[in-house]
Structure formats: structure tokens, C-alpha cells
Design an enzyme around this catalytic site. Sequence first.
Site, PDB file in Angstrom:
ATOM      1  N   HIS A  88       0.827  -1.216   0.000  1.00 30.73           N
ATOM      2  CA  HIS A  88       0.000   0.000   0.000  1.00 30.73           C
ATOM      3  C   HIS A  88       0.858   1.262   0.000  1.00 30.73           C
ATOM      4  O   HIS A  88       0.431   2.297  -0.494  1.00 30.73           O
ATOM      5  CB  HIS A  88      -0.976  -0.004   1.178  1.00 30.73           C
ATOM      6  CG  HIS A  88      -2.191  -0.851   0.922  1.00 30.73           C
ATOM      7  ND1 HIS A  88      -3.474  -0.360   0.931  1.00 30.73           N
ATOM      8  CD2 HIS A  88      -2.307  -2.169   0.625  1.00 30.73           C
ATOM      9  CE1 HIS A  88      -4.334  -1.340   0.655  1.00 30.73           C
ATOM     10  NE2 HIS A  88      -3.650  -2.450   0.479  1.00 30.73           N
ATOM     11  N   GLY A  94       4.436   5.832  -4.979  1.00 27.49           N
ATOM     12  CA  GLY A  94       5.681   5.088  -4.892  1.00 27.49           C
ATOM     13  C   GLY A  94       6.066   4.767  -3.457  1.00 27.49           C
ATOM     14  O   GLY A  94       5.393   5.156  -2.498  1.00 27.49           O
ATOM     15  N   SER A  98       4.683   7.271   2.404  1.00 30.50           N
ATOM     16  CA  SER A  98       3.518   8.169   2.523  1.00 30.50           C
ATOM     17  C   SER A  98       2.355   7.510   3.270  1.00 30.50           C
ATOM     18  O   SER A  98       1.535   8.203   3.865  1.00 30.50           O
ATOM     19  CB  SER A  98       3.054   8.647   1.142  1.00 30.50           C
ATOM     20  OG  SER A  98       2.801   7.548   0.288  1.00 30.50           O
ATOM     21  N   HIS A 210      -1.005 -13.396  -0.892  1.00 29.82           N
ATOM     22  CA  HIS A 210      -2.235 -13.832  -0.214  1.00 29.82           C
ATOM     23  C   HIS A 210      -2.152 -15.298   0.224  1.00 29.82           C
ATOM     24  O   HIS A 210      -3.158 -15.877   0.602  1.00 29.82           O
ATOM     25  CB  HIS A 210      -3.452 -13.595  -1.116  1.00 29.82           C
ATOM     26  CG  HIS A 210      -3.761 -12.140  -1.333  1.00 29.82           C
ATOM     27  ND1 HIS A 210      -4.718 -11.698  -2.226  1.00 29.82           N
ATOM     28  CD2 HIS A 210      -3.245 -11.016  -0.769  1.00 29.82           C
ATOM     29  CE1 HIS A 210      -4.769 -10.367  -2.200  1.00 29.82           C
ATOM     30  NE2 HIS A 210      -3.880  -9.925  -1.331  1.00 29.82           N
TER      31      HIS A 210
HETATM   32  C1  HEM Z   1      -4.424  -7.137  -7.287  1.00 27.92           C
HETATM   33  C2  HEM Z   1      -4.291  -6.645  -6.301  1.00 27.92           C
HETATM   34  C3  HEM Z   1      -4.715  -6.879  -4.883  1.00 27.92           C
HETATM   35  C4  HEM Z   1      -5.957  -6.881  -4.354  1.00 27.92           C
HETATM   36  C5  HEM Z   1      -7.286  -6.686  -5.064  1.00 27.92           C
HETATM   37  C6  HEM Z   1      -5.796  -7.122  -2.940  1.00 27.92           C
HETATM   38  C7  HEM Z   1      -6.829  -7.146  -2.032  1.00 27.92           C
HETATM   39  C8  HEM Z   1      -6.696  -7.432  -0.708  1.00 27.92           C
HETATM   40  C9  HEM Z   1      -7.766  -7.396   0.246  1.00 27.92           C
HETATM   41  C10 HEM Z   1      -9.212  -7.004  -0.044  1.00 27.92           C
HETATM   42  C11 HEM Z   1      -7.262  -7.791   1.444  1.00 27.92           C
HETATM   43  C12 HEM Z   1      -8.013  -7.882   2.758  1.00 27.92           C
HETATM   44  C13 HEM Z   1      -8.020  -6.504   3.363  1.00 27.92           C
HETATM   45  C14 HEM Z   1      -9.010  -6.309   4.480  1.00 27.92           C
HETATM   46  O1  HEM Z   1      -9.325  -7.241   5.217  1.00 27.92           O
HETATM   47  O2  HEM Z   1      -9.476  -5.179   4.640  1.00 27.92           O
HETATM   48  C15 HEM Z   1      -5.855  -8.062   1.250  1.00 27.92           C
HETATM   49  C16 HEM Z   1      -4.994  -8.508   2.226  1.00 27.92           C
HETATM   50  C17 HEM Z   1      -3.665  -8.733   2.017  1.00 27.92           C
HETATM   51  N1  HEM Z   1      -2.936  -8.396   0.892  1.00 27.92           N
HETATM   52 FE1  HEM Z   1      -3.697  -7.903  -0.893  1.00 27.92          FE
HETATM   53  N2  HEM Z   1      -4.473  -7.298  -2.672  1.00 27.92           N
HETATM   54  C18 HEM Z   1      -3.771  -7.133  -3.815  1.00 27.92           C
HETATM   55  C19 HEM Z   1      -2.414  -7.171  -3.969  1.00 27.92           C
HETATM   56  C20 HEM Z   1      -1.526  -7.437  -2.973  1.00 27.92           C
HETATM   57  C21 HEM Z   1      -0.092  -7.366  -3.083  1.00 27.92           C
HETATM   58  C22 HEM Z   1       0.648  -6.942  -4.340  1.00 27.92           C
HETATM   59  C23 HEM Z   1       0.412  -7.733  -1.889  1.00 27.92           C
HETATM   60  C24 HEM Z   1       1.854  -7.823  -1.465  1.00 27.92           C
HETATM   61  C25 HEM Z   1       2.846  -8.075  -2.227  1.00 27.92           C
HETATM   62  C26 HEM Z   1      -0.690  -8.042  -1.024  1.00 27.92           C
HETATM   63  C27 HEM Z   1      -0.583  -8.524   0.258  1.00 27.92           C
HETATM   64  C28 HEM Z   1      -1.647  -8.752   1.100  1.00 27.92           C
HETATM   65  C29 HEM Z   1      -1.519  -9.388   2.393  1.00 27.92           C
HETATM   66  C30 HEM Z   1      -0.255  -9.991   2.958  1.00 27.92           C
HETATM   67  C31 HEM Z   1      -2.779  -9.371   2.971  1.00 27.92           C
HETATM   68  C32 HEM Z   1      -3.172  -9.878   4.367  1.00 27.92           C
HETATM   69  C33 HEM Z   1      -3.047  -8.744   5.351  1.00 27.92           C
HETATM   70  C34 HEM Z   1      -3.235  -9.146   6.788  1.00 27.92           C
HETATM   71  O3  HEM Z   1      -3.467 -10.305   7.110  1.00 27.92           O
HETATM   72  O4  HEM Z   1      -3.134  -8.239   7.653  1.00 27.92           O
HETATM   73  N3  HEM Z   1      -1.849  -7.833  -1.701  1.00 27.92           N
HETATM   74  N4  HEM Z   1      -5.533  -7.820  -0.063  1.00 27.92           N
END
Ligand code: HEM
Length: 345
Positions: A88, A94, A98, A210
Site C-alpha cells: 500500500h 511510490g 507516505s 495472499h
Molecule cells: C491485485 C491486487 C490486490 C488486491 C485486489 C488485494 C486485495 C486485498 C484485500 C481485499 C485484502 C483484505 C483486506 C481487508 O481485510 O481489509 C488483502 C490482504 C492482504 N494483501 Fe492484498 N491485494 C492485492 C495485492 C496485494 C499485493 C501486491 C500484496 C503484497 C505483495 C498483497 C498482500 C496482502 C496481504 C499480505 C494481505 C493480508 C493482510 C493481513 O493479514 O493483515 N496484496 N488484499
Amino acid sequence: MRFMAMASSFALFFLLHLHFIVSLPATQPVLTVASTSRAPPSSAASLLSHNFYHRTCPDAEGIIHRKVLAWINKDFTLAPALIRLHFHDCAVRGCDGSILLNYRRSERSAFASKTLRGFSVIDDIKAELERKCPKTVSCSDILTAAARDATILAGGPFWEVPFGRKDGKISIAAEAEKVPQGHENVTTMINYFQNLGLDVLDLVALSGAHTIGRAACHTFQDRLYNFNRTRKPDPILKPPFLNLLRKQCKKGMDLVHLDATTPKMFDTAYFTNLEKKLGLLMTDQALISDERTSSFVNLMANQPFLFDSQFSASMVKLGNVGVLTRKNEGEIRVNCNFVNPRRRK
Ligand code: HEM
Ligand SMILES: *[C@@H]1O[C@H](CO)[C@@H](O)[C@H](O)[C@H]1NC(C)=O
Ligand SMILES: *[C@@H]1O[C@H](CO)[C@@H](O)[C@H](O)[C@H]1NC(C)=O
């Protein structure tokens, strides 16, 4: 047999790398043949280096690593949290720290940032670094290294982090609302990544993050009851998985593992789950239904070695997005929550 499998996985590894890896860490020789990314090689990122703090703060990486280890030992959920926080940060303006700025209408105050965590880990590391080497190590570098260390501690791959990012002075909530939230279609995701200089392979590999962590139920709730305004669940969800999710989601803020099979292991189960229709977010499951992404999903699912190496390469690329490295850009923040106070004349 085993050797054959190894040999083929090496062949694939080289194939993919020759064709897709665009920017390796700036100080290593770059093996570029053809690329799917249209972003020009970023000269700002080429000013980053692995030994950036070797003279000014030689133990910076060690300090960061020990702190991250201590925090994750106490609370494993901080590992996914730090990896997501880094994403994020880099996705908006970038990798400039921020997302860490903490005031009204900063990125951090956006609705899309509501479930971000790990800020106190970064603050704790920063405080220690300010004691050891004041005004030297940027918040954006700390966050980048912390995301790498969190990956290792979750069982994922190691990669060298190039350092030398400076911290930005601007943070706007409205910009943070544009980070993908789980309802986007594949075209939107591809375009979003392309705007960051990341290609389709980066999108698939980085989505592999994920494989650990959790999502709040409200981010996929419509799949359970009212998919696409049909008043029916998402037809892709098979009854056992649908019922499990309905049971786990009593409230919008309840949390569910993104990887339904091995939620705490950094492995390729995220991808094999998609093959079994066990993707949690609509955006996860969509990666296997679109022909632009599905072949990469299948590759990652079947080649753990490939996933590890591509995830590392794509994380380096992510960490290079929009970095502030030139002389008059950005600053080394003293407190990650605030822009440095202006010096009095
Ligand atoms: C296509 C893009 C992506 C979408 C649509 C997406 C969407 C999401 C959503 C909806 C969540 C849950 C957030 C919540 O509960 O409010 C999440 C969690 C997470 N995302 Fe993504 N994400 C994307 C890309 C990425 C990328 C590029 C990374 C890291 C390289 C990432 C790492 C994570 C991680 C590790 C979690 C779990 C966070 C936690 O357990 O605290 N995501 N993501
Ligand atoms: C994807 O979503 C965007 C933005 O919501 C929309 O404009 C576009 O038509 C969608 N594309 C497809 C193929 O559904
Ligand atoms: C959602 O509904 C629209 C309009 O009925 C349809 O065109 C679209 O394909 C649907 N999307 C999905 C993912 O089912």
C-alpha cells in the site's frame, strides 16, 4: 524422475526469467532480453544500492531484522500485515513512506487503509535506528526491509533489498482509495499494476502474498449472498466452501484466512487453491478465469521454486516503484508519522 522434474523446473525458470524479469536490483548485472513491461528503466531506482548504509549505519538491516523477528514471534499476524503495508505504500506515490504519515486526510486515514496494521513495528524500528544512527535511515527503506524480513519469517524466499529511498512529504487519502479492494476485474488490476510499471507476471506473483494473512468479511461478502446483484451467491463457490465462509462471517469485520488450506505458510497453496476454486477474494479467483493470467497461475501452482524466485524479483520491482532518490527529493523523516518540522531561519 526427480532429476527430470528438477531439470524441467530449471528450464522454465530460465525461460521465464529471460523473458520477463525487467529490473533486477540496480547494482547487479541486468539480464534483459524482452520484456512485457512498457515502463522505462527507472533511473531513480538505479540510485538505490545494497550497500547504501554500509558506512552510515552498518547494522541497519540487522536492527530491522531483529525487531521484525521479535514482533512476529509475539504476533504472527504482523507478518502479512507488514507485507501488505509495504504494497500500500508503494502503490500510492511510490515507496516513499507516505502510507505512514498520520494525520487527517493522509493515506492512512482512507477507508481503504482501515485494516492496515504494523505501524507500531515501523515506529519501534525507527526509534531504535534514531538512537543508533540519527537522521540516516528512511522510513520507506525500513518498511521495504521489514516486508522482506516478514516474508522470510513466514517461510518465504530471501532477496537483497536495495536501499536509499527517501521519504515523501505528501499523503492524500483520496489517492489511497484507488488501491484495488477485491472487487476489481482483471483488466482493472492489470492496468493498475501497469501504471506502477509492473506487468502481468508481477501481478500474479505478487498476488501470491495472499498465501498468508486474512481478509475482513466485508471485502468478499457479496460473493456469499448477493453476487453481482443476483441475490444469489457467486456460482463459482462450491457448497462446502460457501457454507464455511458463511459460518465464519457473522460480521463485516470478522476475519478469514486468504489461503484456506495453509494460512500461515508462505507456499504455493494460494495458487493451487485457485485451481480448486478456493480463492477467497473475487480478485483472487478471477486470476484463473482470465487467459491473460491463468497460465501464470498454473505455472506458480506447479513450480514452488519458480514462485519463490519470481516473487522475490517482483518484490524488488515493487520496492523500486516511484522511489525518491535524487538530491532535492524527499527527506529522511525523524518520526515516520510526520513530515520533519521546517527549520527556522
Ligand atoms: C491485485 C491486487 C490486490 C488486491 C485486489 C488485494 C486485495 C486485498 C484485500 C481485499 C485484502 C483484505 C483486506 C481487508 O481485510 O481489509 C488483502 C490482504 C492482504 N494483501 Fe492484498 N491485494 C492485492 C495485492 C496485494 C499485493 C501486491 C500484496 C503484497 C505483495 C498483497 C498482500 C496482502 C496481504 C499480505 C494481505 C493480508 C493482510 C493481513 O493479514 O493483515 N496484496 N488484499
Ligand atoms: C472492468 O471494470 C471497469 C471499471 O469498473 C469497467 O469499466 C470495465 O468495463 C470492466 N471490464 C470488463 C471486461 O468487465
Ligand atoms: C455481472 O453482471 C453483469 C450484468 O448483468 C454481467 O454482464 C457480468 O458478466 C456479470 N459479472 C460476473 C463476474 O458475473
